[in-house]
Design an enzyme around this catalytic site. Structure first.
Site, PDB file in Angstrom:
ATOM      1  N   SER B 145      31.304  21.255 -42.424  1.00  0.00           N
ATOM      2  CA  SER B 145      32.441  22.544 -41.958  1.00  0.00           C
ATOM      3  C   SER B 145      31.434  23.602 -41.726  1.00  0.00           C
ATOM      4  O   SER B 145      30.828  23.969 -41.074  1.00  0.00           O
ATOM      5  CB  SER B 145      33.343  21.966 -42.797  1.00  0.00           C
ATOM      6  OG  SER B 145      34.110  23.230 -42.651  1.00  0.00           O
ATOM      7  N   GLU B 163      43.918  25.702 -27.352  1.00  0.00           N
ATOM      8  CA  GLU B 163      44.053  25.565 -25.459  1.00  0.00           C
ATOM      9  C   GLU B 163      42.985  26.250 -25.090  1.00  0.00           C
ATOM     10  O   GLU B 163      42.161  26.392 -25.618  1.00  0.00           O
ATOM     11  CB  GLU B 163      45.551  27.084 -25.582  1.00  0.00           C
ATOM     12  CG  GLU B 163      45.315  27.948 -26.771  1.00  0.00           C
ATOM     13  CD  GLU B 163      45.787  29.443 -26.789  1.00  0.00           C
ATOM     14  OE1 GLU B 163      45.613  30.772 -26.030  1.00  0.00           O
ATOM     15  OE2 GLU B 163      46.673  28.928 -26.521  1.00  0.00           O
ATOM     16  N   HIS B 187      34.836  20.251 -36.965  1.00  0.00           N
ATOM     17  CA  HIS B 187      36.181  19.734 -36.697  1.00  0.00           C
ATOM     18  C   HIS B 187      36.681  18.939 -35.318  1.00  0.00           C
ATOM     19  O   HIS B 187      37.413  20.425 -35.507  1.00  0.00           O
ATOM     20  CB  HIS B 187      37.652  20.750 -37.881  1.00  0.00           C
ATOM     21  CG  HIS B 187      36.836  20.615 -38.925  1.00  0.00           C
ATOM     22  ND1 HIS B 187      37.115  19.681 -40.178  1.00  0.00           N
ATOM     23  CD2 HIS B 187      36.546  21.935 -40.043  1.00  0.00           C
ATOM     24  CE1 HIS B 187      36.980  19.994 -41.501  1.00  0.00           C
ATOM     25  NE2 HIS B 187      37.026  21.290 -41.022  1.00  0.00           N
TER      26      HIS B 187
END
Lengths: 283, 283
Positions: B145, B163, B187
């Protein structure tokens, strides 16, 4: 339930002669603005040229709220001759009155729901023929969400968002093929659907993948698409893919695909479905 | 808080001579399996060659649970010499004992949190020099991460998922540049981050975008990446982009970008960072 017996005749020579200028197709990614500037619905309204608008709520099992919302939105845009088209079952797609509804319309707008309901109720019926006729004689064909998907040659009917596509995940079905050679997906960025669209085009790179964001549409005139609305349109072109494992790997394997060409288009951008090339008015 | 006064010397000639074979870099997309087959953590463990593992929890403001979870997971893989590295503030990065911790380690593993914490606390300190030395002498550098992002030349530190990217949305910052020429995001599919990665590479196509799914990693040896784990790795290469509006349009405009090359890689796939070409062992 009546048995389907009537089949529409193919287009007559006279009708064929009128097909020189088919109407626009407007495919919307869902959740288009209905009470603000209504950029997309306005584009539909303007192209009706004063004709009647049929709002087809076939995709939903609970159509009433859809019809009322669109009736109000289009009324605010000056479109007052709006009628609903709904089928409880496929047998009704032979109904003469329903066919007549489309035969004298200026356009048809398919609301959201399940694209498989549209294709399974209308596909290969006289009603479908009337829709193609409406398009051929210059009428507007528009649709949002499921009503966008069904316009494409092949529809995505299932595929998980939120993760890289697994080979066994994608389910496709034939659409009404108003826009040939494409697979249209909707709610695209919002639901993270890039993986499933890649999975779909990997199956056969002949089909171009088009992902429509919410409140975003392509207006297809001839084979030229123009983007309108507030979001993006993602095009995935697998025509130059050098390797994919779609046919070899286990169903639960991650789809591996090399050399996809991708374009993200915003309002005003264009895309030519024949040449598969993006463009911009300034160019 | 101590003022930083000590600066590490640059690598000596002797150390330079040892850099012929730098160690592996393992960048993980988050949420790697810690109690099942542990494919990714096992890849880290195996490359330690019995050396000590430093677990750096710098990215988190609440590091305890991270350290304990990794201590247990690595113990199950036979790695028992595990110590924690944590900084309360940047001044501690000059601490001789902390530097010594890394100086005699076989590898370092950066846990998740905020990549900006890692870069702002360690960047341009003697501790960073020790980390580069560890890499240069063949030690393992791994991270998940935030600990993956910080390995890249440029890190994404903010950008909405869900989006299509708006031009003003992306925030970037310099990483520790252990893997030069790349921007690593994590992720990736799970949080729908394709838009922000495209936005990032649009700024300067010299940088290659690498999106790591959860429980998925790249093992970088030299300039060759190999994918391991259960998800996918998405590569976006803007090197052949024909048009983008990143520099022209309003900040709230949708990013328009034409001719991105994209690859999705699964376990076993390879990618050469120099040639920017994907590959597969079978080829």
């Amino acid at each position: 339930m009546p048995t389907r017996v009537i089949r529409s005749a193919p287009l007559s020579t006279k009708e064929q002669a009128m097909t020189d200028k088919p109407g626009p197709l407007i495919a919307i990614g869902g959740h288009e603005d209905k009470d603000g500037k209504r950029v997309i619905l306005k584009a539909v309204a303007e192209r009706l040229n004063g004709g009647r608008l049929v709002v087809a709520t076939v995709a939903s099992q609970n159509p009433e709220p859809y019809f009322e919302a669109y009736q109000a939105a289009f009324a605010a845009l000056g479109v007052r001759d709006v009628i609903e088209l709904y089928l409880d079952n496929r047998g009704q797609a032979d109904d003469e009155a329903m066919r007549a509804t489309i035969a004298d319309a200026g356009g048809i707008f398919f609301t959201g729901g399940d694209q498989l309901r549209i294709a399974s109720q209308i596909g290969d019926t006289p009603l479908e023929t009337e829709i193609h006729r409406l398009h051929a004689r210059g009428g507007v064909i528009a649709g949002t969400s499921a009503g966008a998907s069904m316009q494409s040659e092949v529809m995505l009917v299932y595929g998980s968002g939120r993760e890289t596509d697994r080979i066994g995940d994608v389910r496709m079905a034939p659409g009404l093929n108003l826009i040939s050679g494409v697979i249209i997906d909707q709610h695209f960025a919002e639901r993270g659907r890039i993986g499933r669209l890649l999975g779909a085009v990997a199956h056969n790179p002949r089909l171009l993948g088009i992902g429509l964001d919410e409140d975003t549409a392509i207006v297809v005139e001839g084979r030229l698409c123009t983007v309108i609305g507030s979001g993006g349109v993602t095009i995935v072109d697998a025509g130059h893919v050098s390797r994919s494992n779609i046919a070899e790997a286990r169903r639960d394997s991650v789809l591996s695909i090399h050399d996809v060409v991708m374009h993200v288009l915003g309002a005003g951008d264009r895309f030519d479905l024949e040449s598969r090339r993006p463009g911009h008015p300034a160019e």
